[in-house]
Design an enzyme around this catalytic site. Structure first.
Site, short mmCIF file in Angstrom:
data_model
loop_
_atom_site.label_atom_id
_atom_site.label_comp_id
_atom_site.label_asym_id
_atom_site.label_seq_id
_atom_site.Cartn_x
_atom_site.Cartn_y
_atom_site.Cartn_z
N ASP A 83 0.87 -1.17 0.00
CA ASP A 83 0.00 0.00 0.00
C ASP A 83 0.91 1.23 0.00
O ASP A 83 2.13 1.11 0.24
CB ASP A 83 -0.84 -0.07 1.29
CG ASP A 83 -1.56 1.21 1.58
OD1 ASP A 83 -2.26 1.70 0.69
OD2 ASP A 83 -1.41 1.73 2.71
N ASP A 85 -0.26 5.11 1.06
CA ASP A 85 -0.52 6.09 2.12
C ASP A 85 -0.50 5.43 3.50
O ASP A 85 -1.23 4.46 3.75
CB ASP A 85 -1.90 6.75 1.91
CG ASP A 85 -1.91 7.64 0.68
OD1 ASP A 85 -1.10 8.57 0.62
OD2 ASP A 85 -2.74 7.39 -0.22
P1 TMP Z 1 -3.89 4.09 0.29
O1 TMP Z 1 -4.66 2.97 -0.36
O2 TMP Z 1 -2.64 4.42 -0.47
O3 TMP Z 1 -3.65 3.91 1.73
O4 TMP Z 1 -4.81 5.43 0.11
C1 TMP Z 1 -6.06 5.55 0.67
C2 TMP Z 1 -6.12 6.52 1.82
O5 TMP Z 1 -6.51 7.82 1.34
C3 TMP Z 1 -7.20 6.11 2.80
O6 TMP Z 1 -6.65 5.67 3.99
C4 TMP Z 1 -8.01 7.38 3.02
C5 TMP Z 1 -7.26 8.46 2.33
N1 TMP Z 1 -8.11 9.52 1.73
C6 TMP Z 1 -7.85 10.84 2.09
O7 TMP Z 1 -6.96 11.10 2.91
N2 TMP Z 1 -8.62 11.83 1.53
C7 TMP Z 1 -9.60 11.58 0.63
O8 TMP Z 1 -10.27 12.51 0.13
C8 TMP Z 1 -9.85 10.21 0.26
C9 TMP Z 1 -10.93 9.88 -0.71
C10 TMP Z 1 -9.07 9.21 0.82
MG MG Z 2 -2.92 3.12 3.49
#
Ligand code: TMP
Ligand code: MG
Length: 334
Positions: A83, A85
Site C-alpha cells: 500500500d 498512504d
Molecule cells: P492508500 O490505499 O494508499 O492507503 O490510500 C487511501 C487513503 O486515502 C485512505 O486511507 C483514506 C485516504 N483519503 C484521504 O486522505 N482523503 C480523501 O479525500 C480520500 C478519498 C481518501
Molecule cells: Mg494506506
C-alpha cells in the site's frame, strides 16, 4: 518534508553501500560462528529488528517458518506488494498527521479555501468510518465509494493543471517512512518487483516517489489516476475507482500488472488497513506470503483484529526497519 538535495542520489548510494556492508557483516559473523551459530532467539529468526518493542506477532513460529521459506526460495521467487498512504508514507511526525496523497492536493494552493474546508469535512466524517473496528467491510464499502466520489468531484471543480503537480508535491508536507531509501534500493538492486497498490492519487504518489529518487524501474503503481484534457487540465479520474476496500483482483483482472503479479509465488505484503490484506487476492499459485501491517491509529481498539489478520503488526512504528531487516535476511546470500 523530505528535502531533495542535489547530492540525494549520492547519499542513497552511500546508504545502500553501508546497508549492503552491514548485511554482509551479519552474514559473515554467522559464518564465523558456524557450526555453533544459532539464532539468538527462536522468535527473531535472525532478524534482530523483530525484537523491537513495536513488533507484535500472534504466531511467531509461523513468521519464522515463512521468513525461512522466503529465504530458501531466493530473490527470484519474491515480489513485494505494498500500500502507499500511511504504509510507505508516514502517518505522523512530531505529533502532527502527515498528508495522504489526497491531502497533498487538498492542502495545496490550487484548492480554494471553501474547497479545502469541504474536503476536510469529508475526511472528518468518513475517515472514522474507514477505521471503525465495529463496522464490517460490507457496511464500509458503499460509504467509501461515497467519500471517494465526493472528494474527486470537489477536486474536479478546481481545474487542476498537470503542470502544477510537481510544485504541489514539492510544497507539501509529505514524508516517507524512515528507511524508505534503503527499502527501494534493496529491491531494485535485487531485481525484486515492487507493486504499489493504492487507493490514493497515482499522479501524486508517483511524483512523491520521483522527488524522493526512489521511483526505480522495478516499481509498478496501480492507483486512481487523473485524466487531463489536451490543455493539461484535470477533467476526470480514470476508472476503475479504487478505495480502501476494493484493493483486489476485481479492479486488476485482465490488466498487465495483474499478469505480472502471477509470475512470482512468494509475497511480502505491506499495508496499514485491513482492506490491504486483499491486495494479493487472485495471485495464482502463491507459495508463501508474509503480511506486515502498520497499526497507526486507535491502536488499543484495533490491536486484536490486526494481530489476528496480519502476521506481523507494527504499532506506532514510523520506520521501515523491520521490513528492511526481513529483506536483508531473506536476500542475504551467505
Ligand atoms: P492508500 O490505499 O494508499 O492507503 O490510500 C487511501 C487513503 O486515502 C485512505 O486511507 C483514506 C485516504 N483519503 C484521504 O486522505 N482523503 C480523501 O479525500 C480520500 C478519498 C481518501
Ligand atoms: Mg494506506
Amino acid at each position: 518534508m523530505f528535502e531533495i538535495e542535489s547530492n540525494a542520489s549520492e547519499s542513497v548510494r552511500l546508504h545502500t553501500k553501508i546497508y549492503g556492508v552491514s548485511c554482509l557483516l551479519a552474514g559473515a559473523s554467522k559464518l564465523l560462528l558456524h557450526p555453533f551459530y544459532r539464532c539468538g532467539s527462536y522468535r527473531t529468526v535472525c532478524v534482530p529488528e523483530l525484537e523491537k518493542a513495536s513488533v507484535h506477532m500472534k504466531d511467531p513460529e509461523h513468521v519464522k517458518r515463512v521468513i525461512s521459506a522466503l529465504r530458501e526460495a531466493g530473490a527470484d521467487k519474491l515480489q513485494v506488494i505494498s500500500d502507499f498512504d500511511m504504509t510507505l508514507s508516514r502517518f505522523g511526525f512530531n505529533g502532527r498527521r502527515c498528508p495522504t496523497s489526497h491531502n497533498i492536493l487538498d492542502n495545496s494552493r490550487v484548492i480554494s479555501e471553501e474547497g479545502r474546508k469541504k474536503l476536510k469535512d469529508l475526511l472528518h466524517y468518513y475517515y472514522p468510518i474507514e477505521i471503525d473496528p465495529n463496522r464490517t467491510m460490507e457496511e464500509k464499502c458503499p460509504l467509501m465509494v461515497e467519500w471517494w466520489t465526493k472528494a474527486h468531484d470537489l477536486l474536479l471543480q478546481h481545474k487542476i493543471l498537470k503542470s502544477d503537480i510537481a510544485k504541489i508535491v514539492k510544497e507539501s508536507e509529505v514524508m516517507l517512512r524512515d528507511g524508505v531509501d534503503v527499502f527501494f534500493d534493496q529491491l531494485y538492486q535485487s531485481n525484486i518487483p515492487l507493486f504499489i497498490f493504492s487507493a490514493g492519487v497515482g499522479d501524486i504518489l508517483e511524483e512523491v516517489l520521483r522527488q524522493a529518487q526512489v521511483f526505480h524501474p522495478n516499481v509498478t503503481v496501480v492507483s486512481n489516476y487523473m485524466d487531463f484534457d489536451d490543455k493539461g487540465v484535470l477533467r476526470q479520474f480514470k476508472e476503475p475507482l479504487i478505495h480502501t476496500f476494493n484493493k483486489n483482483n476485481t479492479v486488476l483482472e485482465g490488466t498487465e500488472p495483474f499478469r505480472q503479479l502471477s509470475r512470482r509465488p512468494n509475497i511480502l505484503l505491506l499495508g496499514d488497513s485491513l482492506g490491504d490484506l486483499s491486495m494479493a487476492d487472485g495471485v495464482a499459485d502463491v507459495e508463501n506470503i508474509l503480511t506486515v501491517g502498520f497499526l497507526n491509529d486507535r491502536v488499543d481498539e484495533r490491536r486484536g483484529r490486526y494481530r489476528d489478520a496480519y502476521d506481523i503488526v507494527l504499532e506506532k512504528d514510523e520506520t521501515l526497519d523491520v521490513v528492511n531487516g526481513i529483506l536483508c535476511h531473506v536476500l542475504r546470500e551467505i
